[in-house]
Design a protein around this motif. Structure first.
Motif, PDB file in Angstrom:
ATOM      1  N   THR A   1     -46.556  -2.525  -9.511  1.00  0.00           N
ATOM      2  CA  THR A   1     -45.765  -3.755  -9.404  1.00  0.00           C
ATOM      3  C   THR A   1     -44.669  -3.798 -10.457  1.00  0.00           C
ATOM      4  OG1 THR A   1     -47.735  -4.925  -8.595  1.00  0.00           O
ATOM      5  CG2 THR A   1     -45.885  -6.275  -9.348  1.00  0.00           C
ATOM      6  N   SER A   2     -44.994  -3.421 -11.691  1.00  0.00           N
ATOM      7  CA  SER A   2     -43.976  -3.428 -12.760  1.00  0.00           C
ATOM      8  C   SER A   2     -42.861  -2.445 -12.447  1.00  0.00           C
ATOM      9  CB  SER A   2     -44.627  -3.094 -14.110  1.00  0.00           C
ATOM     10  OG  SER A   2     -45.230  -1.806 -14.081  1.00  0.00           O
ATOM     11  N   ARG A   3     -43.225  -1.315 -11.821  1.00  0.00           N
ATOM     12  CA  ARG A   3     -42.203  -0.334 -11.453  1.00  0.00           C
ATOM     13  C   ARG A   3     -41.268  -0.897 -10.382  1.00  0.00           C
ATOM     14  NH1 ARG A   3     -41.202   3.749  -7.936  1.00  0.00           N
ATOM     15  NH2 ARG A   3     -43.042   3.283  -6.669  1.00  0.00           N
ATOM     16  N   LYS A   4     -41.846  -1.584  -9.385  1.00  0.00           N
ATOM     17  CA  LYS A   4     -41.046  -2.166  -8.304  1.00  0.00           C
ATOM     18  C   LYS A   4     -40.174  -3.320  -8.808  1.00  0.00           C
ATOM     19  CE  LYS A   4     -42.460   0.267  -4.709  1.00  0.00           C
ATOM     20  NZ  LYS A   4     -43.491  -0.233  -3.789  1.00  0.00           N
ATOM     21  N   LEU A   5     -40.666  -4.035  -9.814  1.00  0.00           N
ATOM     22  CA  LEU A   5     -39.907  -5.163 -10.363  1.00  0.00           C
ATOM     23  C   LEU A   5     -38.920  -4.729 -11.456  1.00  0.00           C
ATOM     24  CD1 LEU A   5     -42.723  -7.878 -10.689  1.00  0.00           C
ATOM     25  CD2 LEU A   5     -40.790  -7.908  -9.093  1.00  0.00           C
ATOM     26  N   PHE A   6     -38.977  -3.436 -11.841  1.00  0.00           N
ATOM     27  CA  PHE A   6     -38.115  -2.904 -12.907  1.00  0.00           C
ATOM     28  C   PHE A   6     -38.334  -3.642 -14.227  1.00  0.00           C
ATOM     29  CE2 PHE A   6     -35.848  -2.268  -8.872  1.00  0.00           C
ATOM     30  CZ  PHE A   6     -35.774  -0.868  -8.851  1.00  0.00           C
ATOM     31  N   VAL A   7     -39.606  -3.917 -14.517  1.00  0.00           N
ATOM     32  CA  VAL A   7     -39.945  -4.557 -15.788  1.00  0.00           C
ATOM     33  C   VAL A   7     -41.019  -3.709 -16.475  1.00  0.00           C
ATOM     34  CG1 VAL A   7     -39.408  -6.872 -14.960  1.00  0.00           C
ATOM     35  CG2 VAL A   7     -41.762  -6.016 -14.785  1.00  0.00           C
ATOM     36  N   HIS A   8     -41.141  -3.893 -17.790  1.00  0.00           N
ATOM     37  CA  HIS A   8     -42.174  -3.166 -18.532  1.00  0.00           C
ATOM     38  C   HIS A   8     -43.549  -3.691 -18.129  1.00  0.00           C
ATOM     39  CE1 HIS A   8     -44.523  -1.647 -21.963  1.00  0.00           C
ATOM     40  NE2 HIS A   8     -43.526  -0.758 -22.114  1.00  0.00           N
ATOM     41  N   ARG A   9     -44.540  -2.822 -18.187  1.00  0.00           N
ATOM     42  CA  ARG A   9     -45.903  -3.196 -17.813  1.00  0.00           C
ATOM     43  C   ARG A   9     -46.402  -4.385 -18.630  1.00  0.00           C
ATOM     44  NH1 ARG A   9     -51.325  -2.266 -18.586  1.00  0.00           N
ATOM     45  NH2 ARG A   9     -52.513  -1.603 -16.734  1.00  0.00           N
ATOM     46  N   ASN A  10     -46.088  -4.403 -19.912  1.00  0.00           N
ATOM     47  CA  ASN A  10     -46.528  -5.507 -20.777  1.00  0.00           C
ATOM     48  C   ASN A  10     -45.894  -6.832 -20.372  1.00  0.00           C
ATOM     49  OD1 ASN A  10     -48.117  -3.754 -22.195  1.00  0.00           O
ATOM     50  ND2 ASN A  10     -46.648  -3.452 -23.876  1.00  0.00           N
ATOM     51  N   THR A  11     -44.641  -6.745 -19.867  1.00  0.00           N
ATOM     52  CA  THR A  11     -43.958  -7.961 -19.402  1.00  0.00           C
ATOM     53  C   THR A  11     -44.697  -8.563 -18.217  1.00  0.00           C
ATOM     54  OG1 THR A  11     -41.821  -7.065 -20.099  1.00  0.00           O
ATOM     55  CG2 THR A  11     -41.782  -8.904 -18.533  1.00  0.00           C
ATOM     56  N   LEU A  12     -45.129  -7.701 -17.292  1.00  0.00           N
ATOM     57  CA  LEU A  12     -45.881  -8.183 -16.129  1.00  0.00           C
ATOM     58  C   LEU A  12     -47.225  -8.768 -16.559  1.00  0.00           C
ATOM     59  CD1 LEU A  12     -46.245  -8.516 -13.099  1.00  0.00           C
ATOM     60  CD2 LEU A  12     -47.066  -6.162 -12.988  1.00  0.00           C
ATOM     61  N   VAL A  13     -47.895  -8.104 -17.497  1.00  0.00           N
ATOM     62  CA  VAL A  13     -49.177  -8.607 -17.992  1.00  0.00           C
ATOM     63  C   VAL A  13     -48.994  -9.986 -18.624  1.00  0.00           C
ATOM     64  CG1 VAL A  13     -51.018  -8.257 -19.694  1.00  0.00           C
ATOM     65  CG2 VAL A  13     -50.193  -6.329 -18.313  1.00  0.00           C
ATOM     66  N   TYR A  14     -47.893 -10.157 -19.358  1.00  0.00           N
ATOM     67  CA  TYR A  14     -47.596 -11.455 -19.979  1.00  0.00           C
ATOM     68  C   TYR A  14     -47.432 -12.537 -18.901  1.00  0.00           C
ATOM     69  CZ  TYR A  14     -44.850 -15.162 -22.121  1.00  0.00           C
ATOM     70  OH  TYR A  14     -44.386 -16.380 -22.525  1.00  0.00           O
TER      71      TYR A  14
END
Length: 389
Positions: free
Chosen positions: A337-350
């Motif tokens: 999901t983070s890859r598809k959203l072009f965001v860092h994994r930690n950002t998605l976890v936040y």
């Protein structure tokens, strides 16, 4: 099918050609219906009287030698629908059960009595034609069955009168016009399914067309969707008419066609709420959306209050809802999901932690994710307020 896959001009020709075939069948009907009345009337009206079809060919007449003759002096059009007009020494009055006049009665002479005779004959013959259509037209019979306009006990009696195959497997497709031009979608669909002994096409409203299609026993849902796809693609790519199609389930016997029709209606309504991008919605593949559609709204409200006790679903902004949608689309996989959203994994976890604080639901846990997914669908359903069948 070949006629529809030609260029627009040629297809219009085939639509017209099919209509001409219908007129030929109408001549046979008229010989049984109209000629009997004309024959009885000739002793009461001391003039030549008769009926012409929409090609101005005489199909019934008190002077039998005139039957089959064609006039070059006029054609029937929508403008003639309720008007008495005069041509070449005869008075004419159009009539018929469709938007465009199918027939016109004529009386010799251009005086006032000729016009009165025309009006009387048109009323009589139109009523007889309507009675015949209602009693013997299979298309009208099927329409009455799916709309529940015929008593269940009368269905098989009527089917026997019409020599209608009651044991065949059939399915109902509801085709709804979303955007169109001057092309008649009804005529195109009729030409796609020209076998009038097995397939039935009719309008139930200005935008809704019903196709009752005979199928092979045990036909799969994917095959019905291919059938619907051919309708959507033909109307869209070649006639610039956008439609959506609801597919009911296959049924054996004529009595259950009403159920298949209602399922097609439900498929369209549910699709309008939950699958707005889909042009084809099958009742068999509605999944949990069908269950939600059948729930009382009071129960839905109660469920939402229970799920979002800690915080309202309205507290989630657009970005958060978009993140949730992508998380579900990627099967709760944080890295994907983070890859598809072009965001860092930690950002998605936040973001997921933020959702947990707001709602009390951790979307990384399967049970919580299911509850949240259903809650979003219920919210969408309540907002849409769809028509129930």
């Amino acid at each position: 099918m070949e006629s529809v896959r030609c260029q627009q001009g040629r297809t219009r020709f085939f639509v017209w050609q099919d209509h001409r075939i219908t007129s030929k069948e109408g001549i046979e009907v008229s010989n049984r219906l109209f000629q009997g009345i004309v024959h009885q009337m000739r002793d009461c009206i001391d003039r030549v009287i008769g009926v012409v079809d929409d090609s101005a060919t005489i199909i019934s007449c008190s002077d039998l030698t005139k039957i089959g003759e064609t006039s070059d002096f006029f054609t029937l059009d929508a403008g003639d629908a309720n008007e008495v007009f005069v041509r070449d020494g005869y008075t004419y009055k159009p009539f018929g059960s469709k938007m465009k006049p199918e027939f016109a009665v004529f009386v010799e002479g251009v005086d006032e009595p000729a016009a009165k005779y025309c009006n009387l004959l048109a009323i009589s013959l139109s009523s007889i034609k309507q009675y015949y259509d209602e009693k013997y037209d299979r298309n009208n019979f099927i329409k009455n069955v799916i709309l529940d306009n015929i008593l269940p006990g009368d269905i098989y009696v009527k089917a026997r009168e019409l020599h209608f195959n009651t044991d065949a497997t059939r399915v109902v497709l509801l085709i709804r016009i979303v955007a169109s031009n001057d092309i008649s979608a009804f005529d195109v669909i009729q030409n796609l399914f020209p076998d009038k002994q097995k397939d039935f096409v009719f309008n139930i409203s200005e935008s809704d067309i019903v196709l009752v299609k005979e199928t092979k026993p045990g036909i799969e849902s994917k095959d019905l969707e291919k059938l619907a796809r051919s309708i959507v693609d033909t109307l869209g790519s070649e006639f610039y008419t956008k439609v959506v199609v609801g597919i009911g389930t296959s049924v054996v016997g004529v009595k259950d066609l009403a159920h298949s029709f209602k399922e097609a209606q439900i498929a369209l309504e549910v699709g309008k709420v939950f699958d707005t991008e889909k042009a084809i919605v099958s009742y068999d593949n509605l999944g949990i959306a069908r269950l939600i559609y059948q729930l009382p709204t009071t129960l839905c409200d109660m469920f939402l209050r229970e799920v979002f006790r800690k915080g309202s679903i309205e507290s989630l902004d657009h970005e958060t809802l978009f993140t949730i949608q992508k998380f579900f689309e990627n099967n709760l996989n944080v890295s994907e999901t983070s890859r598809k959203l072009f965001v860092h994994r930690n950002t998605l976890v936040y973001r997921l932690e933020k959702i947990k604080k707001l709602t009390g639901l951790d979307l990384r846990e399967f049970d919580h994710a299911i509850i949240f997914k259903v809650a979003l669908m219920v919210k969408k359903y309540l907002t849409a307020n769809p028509v129930k069948y």
